[in-house]
Motif scaffolding. Structure first.
Motif, PDB file in Angstrom:
ATOM      1  N   ILE A 137      39.456  11.527  41.821  1.00 27.58           N
ATOM      2  CA  ILE A 137      38.317  12.371  41.433  1.00 27.58           C
ATOM      3  C   ILE A 137      38.794  13.775  41.081  1.00 27.58           C
ATOM      4  CG2 ILE A 137      36.219  13.512  42.301  1.00 27.58           C
ATOM      5  CD1 ILE A 137      35.706  10.950  43.944  1.00 27.58           C
ATOM      6  N   ILE A 138      39.663  14.338  41.913  1.00 30.47           N
ATOM      7  CA  ILE A 138      40.190  15.682  41.659  1.00 30.47           C
ATOM      8  C   ILE A 138      40.906  15.727  40.316  1.00 30.47           C
ATOM      9  CG2 ILE A 138      41.894  17.406  42.416  1.00 30.47           C
ATOM     10  CD1 ILE A 138      41.258  16.464  45.320  1.00 30.47           C
ATOM     11  N   SER A 139      41.732  14.732  40.055  1.00 31.47           N
ATOM     12  CA  SER A 139      42.498  14.677  38.801  1.00 31.47           C
ATOM     13  C   SER A 139      41.583  14.510  37.593  1.00 31.47           C
ATOM     14  CB  SER A 139      43.503  13.527  38.865  1.00 31.47           C
ATOM     15  OG  SER A 139      44.177  13.375  37.639  1.00 31.47           O
ATOM     16  N   ASN A 140      40.624  13.569  37.689  1.00 33.08           N
ATOM     17  CA  ASN A 140      39.746  13.276  36.550  1.00 33.08           C
ATOM     18  C   ASN A 140      38.847  14.450  36.199  1.00 33.08           C
ATOM     19  OD1 ASN A 140      40.813  10.738  36.288  1.00 33.08           O
ATOM     20  ND2 ASN A 140      39.107   9.674  37.272  1.00 33.08           N
ATOM     21  N   ILE A 141      38.219  15.053  37.199  1.00 34.93           N
ATOM     22  CA  ILE A 141      37.301  16.167  36.940  1.00 34.93           C
ATOM     23  C   ILE A 141      38.066  17.357  36.371  1.00 34.93           C
ATOM     24  CG2 ILE A 141      35.730  17.856  37.977  1.00 34.93           C
ATOM     25  CD1 ILE A 141      34.564  15.030  37.663  1.00 34.93           C
ATOM     26  N   SER A 142      39.238  17.631  36.913  1.00 35.72           N
ATOM     27  CA  SER A 142      40.042  18.748  36.406  1.00 35.72           C
ATOM     28  C   SER A 142      40.449  18.503  34.961  1.00 35.72           C
ATOM     29  CB  SER A 142      41.284  18.935  37.274  1.00 35.72           C
ATOM     30  OG  SER A 142      40.929  19.222  38.607  1.00 35.72           O
ATOM     31  N   ARG A 143      40.870  17.274  34.652  1.00 33.57           N
ATOM     32  CA  ARG A 143      41.282  16.950  33.289  1.00 33.57           C
ATOM     33  C   ARG A 143      40.090  17.007  32.335  1.00 33.57           C
ATOM     34  NH1 ARG A 143      43.940  12.539  34.200  1.00 33.57           N
ATOM     35  NH2 ARG A 143      42.308  11.048  33.672  1.00 33.57           N
ATOM     36  N   ASN A 144      38.940  16.492  32.772  1.00 33.50           N
ATOM     37  CA  ASN A 144      37.743  16.535  31.931  1.00 33.50           C
ATOM     38  C   ASN A 144      37.362  17.967  31.584  1.00 33.50           C
ATOM     39  OD1 ASN A 144      37.612  13.771  32.098  1.00 33.50           O
ATOM     40  ND2 ASN A 144      35.731  13.694  33.293  1.00 33.50           N
ATOM     41  N   ASN A 145      37.403  18.851  32.595  1.00 34.34           N
ATOM     42  CA  ASN A 145      37.036  20.246  32.355  1.00 34.34           C
ATOM     43  C   ASN A 145      38.022  20.922  31.407  1.00 34.34           C
ATOM     44  OD1 ASN A 145      34.808  20.020  33.972  1.00 34.34           O
ATOM     45  ND2 ASN A 145      35.693  21.064  35.735  1.00 34.34           N
ATOM     46  N   SER A 146      39.309  20.662  31.617  1.00 31.23           N
ATOM     47  CA  SER A 146      40.324  21.234  30.736  1.00 31.23           C
ATOM     48  C   SER A 146      40.149  20.723  29.309  1.00 31.23           C
ATOM     49  CB  SER A 146      41.731  20.876  31.235  1.00 31.23           C
ATOM     50  OG  SER A 146      41.977  21.458  32.491  1.00 31.23           O
ATOM     51  N   LYS A 147      39.849  19.437  29.179  1.00 30.86           N
ATOM     52  CA  LYS A 147      39.688  18.837  27.856  1.00 30.86           C
ATOM     53  C   LYS A 147      38.451  19.390  27.148  1.00 30.86           C
ATOM     54  CE  LYS A 147      40.039  14.403  25.476  1.00 30.86           C
ATOM     55  NZ  LYS A 147      40.716  15.055  24.363  1.00 30.86           N
ATOM     56  N   SER A 148      37.383  19.670  27.903  1.00 30.22           N
ATOM     57  CA  SER A 148      36.183  20.262  27.306  1.00 30.22           C
ATOM     58  C   SER A 148      36.496  21.605  26.670  1.00 30.22           C
ATOM     59  CB  SER A 148      35.089  20.435  28.374  1.00 30.22           C
ATOM     60  OG  SER A 148      34.607  19.196  28.811  1.00 30.22           O
ATOM     61  N   ILE A 149      37.305  22.402  27.354  1.00 30.20           N
ATOM     62  CA  ILE A 149      37.682  23.710  26.812  1.00 30.20           C
ATOM     63  C   ILE A 149      38.587  23.549  25.600  1.00 30.20           C
ATOM     64  CG2 ILE A 149      38.916  25.857  27.305  1.00 30.20           C
ATOM     65  CD1 ILE A 149      37.983  25.540  30.239  1.00 30.20           C
ATOM     66  N   GLU A 150      39.592  22.668  25.702  1.00 31.01           N
ATOM     67  CA  GLU A 150      40.510  22.444  24.583  1.00 31.01           C
ATOM     68  C   GLU A 150      39.771  21.929  23.351  1.00 31.01           C
ATOM     69  OE1 GLU A 150      43.404  19.735  26.012  1.00 31.01           O
ATOM     70  OE2 GLU A 150      44.202  21.111  27.518  1.00 31.01           O
ATOM     71  N   ASP A 151      38.863  20.971  23.563  1.00 28.00           N
ATOM     72  CA  ASP A 151      38.135  20.392  22.433  1.00 28.00           C
ATOM     73  C   ASP A 151      37.175  21.400  21.809  1.00 28.00           C
ATOM     74  OD1 ASP A 151      39.509  18.137  23.025  1.00 28.00           O
ATOM     75  OD2 ASP A 151      37.788  16.891  23.538  1.00 28.00           O
ATOM     76  N   THR A 152      36.621  22.278  22.631  1.00 23.26           N
ATOM     77  CA  THR A 152      35.730  23.324  22.102  1.00 23.26           C
ATOM     78  C   THR A 152      36.484  24.250  21.160  1.00 23.26           C
ATOM     79  OG1 THR A 152      34.177  23.257  23.958  1.00 23.26           O
ATOM     80  CG2 THR A 152      34.331  25.340  22.759  1.00 23.26           C
ATOM     81  N   LEU A 153      37.750  24.519  21.448  1.00 22.09           N
ATOM     82  CA  LEU A 153      38.557  25.360  20.567  1.00 22.09           C
ATOM     83  C   LEU A 153      38.805  24.686  19.212  1.00 22.09           C
ATOM     84  CD1 LEU A 153      41.222  26.816  23.026  1.00 22.09           C
ATOM     85  CD2 LEU A 153      39.125  27.904  22.191  1.00 22.09           C
ATOM     86  N   SER A 154      38.576  23.377  19.141  1.00 22.90           N
ATOM     87  CA  SER A 154      38.757  22.651  17.880  1.00 22.90           C
ATOM     88  C   SER A 154      37.513  22.680  16.998  1.00 22.90           C
ATOM     89  CB  SER A 154      39.130  21.185  18.166  1.00 22.90           C
ATOM     90  OG  SER A 154      40.412  21.102  18.745  1.00 22.90           O
ATOM     91  N   VAL A 155      36.385  23.102  17.552  1.00 18.41           N
ATOM     92  CA  VAL A 155      35.148  23.085  16.753  1.00 18.41           C
ATOM     93  C   VAL A 155      34.482  24.458  16.633  1.00 18.41           C
ATOM     94  CG1 VAL A 155      34.688  20.662  17.300  1.00 18.41           C
ATOM     95  CG2 VAL A 155      33.677  22.436  18.732  1.00 18.41           C
TER      96      VAL A 155
END
Length: 287
Positions: free
Chosen positions: A101-119
């Motif tokens: 859970i710790i790994s998945n939630i952290s990765r999801n949050n990081s990915k949300s920020i990274e993907d936002t920088l793409s749009v």
């Protein structure tokens, strides 16, 4: 132009708001990434059971003048994706180990920020910072989790002595929008861009001449279509189990960018406010 341009993320986010024919092209591309750079427009049309004209329309919808430039962008996006980026968002599963859970939630949050920088569009950020610096008052509108983002924004901008307030329910939003004027900025926070209360409030704000800014998911929505400035986020909400976690993180990041942009541009003036507010809060801490 987006900050870290990635056409694959744009296709993923825009897919559900495309026409049925365009969606066929989008779905095939996302399911067959590695072969797309090697396909001619005719081949892609045949594989998607569409036509050359339909594929070209899809390319133009995604912001490209032709098929060639679209394919070049696809190749570049594929080349920049490492294995971590290729991982999908992970939803909450029953019985997950806490370390998972710790790994998945952290990765999801990081990915949300990274993907936002793409749009998100850097020019739109610049426009938003400019109007926020020049306005008389800032008003934030959001329902539910989006309202919490507005409350965070109010707390930040208040610290640099900007007159601002957040409204998180339909009735108070309509009332506040009615009192907006030409020198005011209204920021509408909505992941879907289709929340009825937000759209009703937007109409009133526009009629009163306020500058409107949308913080919303990158797709075709009424909010994105009608706002003066659009700050896009990217974060697929996996299912109802994960709720609005990803979009909240992305929206908070956009708010932080706007706040830092204004504070940096006006640093000589706002430094004293930041110092005062820091000192008064620090003085309340127990020794």
């Amino acid at each position: 132009m987006s900050i870290n341009d990635n056409i694959l993320i744009k296709i993923r986010d825009m897919k559900e708001s495309l026409t049925p024919v365009e969606r066929l092209v989008a779905e095939y591309i996302l399911e067959n990434l590695e072969e797309i750079p090697h396909l001619s427009i005719k081949s892609l049309a045949q594989l998607t059971k569409t036509s050359d004209a339909s594929v070209l329309r899809f390319c133009k919808t995604m912001g490209y003048t032709g098929y060639r430039s679209f394919i070049v962008s696809i190749s570049a996006s594929l080349g920049s994706m490492d294995e971590e980026q290729k991982h999908q968002y992970t939803d909450i599963q029953p019985g997950d180990d806490l370390s998972i859970i710790i790994s998945n939630i952290s990765r999801n949050n990081s990915k949300s920020i990274e993907d936002t920088l793409s749009v998100i569009d850097k020019n739109e950020i610049a426009r938003a910072v400019k109007v926020l610096r020049e306005c008389k008052r800032i008003v934030f509108f959001g329902i539910g989790a989006s309202g919490l983002v507005g409350i965070d924004a109010e707390q930040k901008f208040s610290r640099i002595n900007k007159m601002c307030h957040t409204y998180t329910d339909g009735h108070s939003q309509l009332t506040a929008a009615t009192l907006l004027e030409k020198n005011d900025v209204a920021i509408f926070i909505s992941n879907s861009g289709d929340t009825m209360e937000i759209l009703d409030t937007l109409e009133i704000a526009k009629k009163n001449g306020a500058t409107t800014i949308a913080i919303t998911k990158y797709n075709k929505s009424e909010l994105a279509d009608k706002a003066n400035i659009v700050l896009s986020i990217s974060t697929p909400e996996v299912t109802i189990r994960s709720g609005a976690m990803g979009s909240r993180i992305a929206m908070l990041t956009v708010v932080d960018i706007l706040f830092a942009g204004v504070a940096s541009a006006e640093y000589k003036n706002v430094k004293k406010y930041l110092t005062k507010t820091h000192n008064i809060l620090a003085s309340k801490h127990r020794k």
